[in-house]
Write a protein that holds these residues in place. Structure first.
Motif, mmCIF file in Angstrom:
data_model
loop_
_atom_site.group_PDB
_atom_site.id
_atom_site.type_symbol
_atom_site.label_atom_id
_atom_site.label_comp_id
_atom_site.label_asym_id
_atom_site.label_seq_id
_atom_site.Cartn_x
_atom_site.Cartn_y
_atom_site.Cartn_z
ATOM 1 N N GLY A 128 46.960 -68.315 -25.505
ATOM 2 C CA GLY A 128 45.877 -67.387 -25.224
ATOM 3 C C GLY A 128 45.485 -67.374 -23.758
ATOM 4 N N LEU A 129 45.424 -68.557 -23.131
ATOM 5 C CA LEU A 129 45.071 -68.644 -21.721
ATOM 6 C C LEU A 129 46.111 -67.971 -20.838
ATOM 7 N N MET A 130 47.384 -68.169 -21.153
ATOM 8 C CA MET A 130 48.438 -67.551 -20.348
ATOM 9 C C MET A 130 48.416 -66.034 -20.478
ATOM 10 N N VAL A 131 48.170 -65.550 -21.687
ATOM 11 C CA VAL A 131 48.058 -64.099 -21.887
ATOM 12 C C VAL A 131 46.864 -63.557 -21.098
ATOM 13 N N ALA A 132 45.737 -64.272 -21.145
ATOM 14 C CA ALA A 132 44.548 -63.836 -20.416
ATOM 15 C C ALA A 132 44.809 -63.796 -18.918
ATOM 16 N N LEU A 133 45.505 -64.800 -18.399
ATOM 17 C CA LEU A 133 45.813 -64.837 -16.969
ATOM 18 C C LEU A 133 46.688 -63.660 -16.569
ATOM 19 N N ALA A 134 47.704 -63.384 -17.383
ATOM 20 C CA ALA A 134 48.613 -62.283 -17.063
ATOM 21 C C ALA A 134 47.878 -60.940 -17.070
#
Length: 267
Positions: A128-134
């Protein structure tokens, strides 16, 4: 006593750090190995949502809560994508293990129910964090939307990803087949995500529907991220924080109980 160690006492100590790290790393490596599906695809989907709503509705919609419509829906689309992917990460991992029969490889090692929950949550929250960052980088580059309150935004992204990861654990343990998992996703998770203020302010709803929406924990996650990103929200971020923490703890306790009892995990 056996060699000075009391029976029932784990030789790893109170926490099996090695096992917890291994489970967390496995869950993260699962989605990183197919990053085009788990990270790139959500980014493209979010971009398509933004483009379609901006072209079809944006020019005629006017301002919402003091900001233009495209800016208003951007945090909601970001959070909707985060929670969907966090849920998919934990639920798919458990269901695949059950269907293929290798869930025993996770249950047999000396991991406590708490450690199992934390390990799975780490994988779902990490995705979830990586998706949010992208998506956040995309919003900055293409729309010029900067994060107004970074700490609030990060806090609600983590809470939302953790809550849906826990919900994914519960759903994955409950489901025994892929079609059962698909039904939960289509008839529970997707409606909750879409009907939580992603594309509108809940104050525009009739009083009854607004009241119902405010009983939905996901509403507070989306509203909190909107406050963190663009500085406007339907409610107090502190209320959202309390609801988010409470909902995440509650779903984690249910997941712990399922692992502790072996609910729908033991033949």
């Amino acid at each position: 006593m056996t060699n000075g160690v009391q029976m029932g006492t784990r030789r790893f100590g109170r926490v099996n750090w090695m096992g917890l790290y291994t489970l967390s790393a496995r869950e993260i490596q699962r989605f990183m190995a197919v990053w085009t599906q788990t990270l790139m695809a959500p980014l493209i989907t979010a971009g398509l949502f933004m483009m379609i709503f901006s072209i079809a509705i944006g020019p005629r919609r006017g301002e919402v809560m003091g900001v233009d419509f495209t800016t208003f829906i951007a945090p909601g689309i970001l959070m909707m994508t985060v929670i969907q992917n966090a849920f998919a990460n934990t639920s798919s991992s458990i269901v695949i293990g059950k269907v293929q029969g290798n869930i025993v490889d996770t249950l047999m090692p000396p991991l406590s129910p708490v450690e199992l929950v934390i390990g799975y949550l780490a994988g779902g929250t990490g995705r979830g964090l990586m998706v949010a960052l992208a998506i956040g980088l995309g919003l900055l580059v293409f729309l010029g939307i900067e994060v107004r309150h970074p700490v609030w935004a990060l806090t609600f992204v983590i809470l939302g990803a953790a809550f849906l990861s826990g919900l994914g654990i519960v759903a994955g343990v409950f489901a025994n087949k892929f079609d059962q998992m698909a039904a939960i996703t289509n008839f529970v998770i997707t409606p909750l995500a879409f009907l939580s203020g992603t594309f509108y302010s809940v104050t525009a709803l009739p009083p009854f529907l607004e009241t119902v929406t405010r009983y939905n924990p996901i509403f507070y996650m989306i509203d909190g991220v909107r406050y963190g990103v663009i500085g406007v929200s339907d409610g107090s971020p502190w209320t959202g924080l309390a609801v988010g923490i409470g909902a995440t703890l509650a779903i984690s306790v249910i997941a712990w109980w399922m692992f502790a009892r072996g609910y729908r995990l033991k033949a």
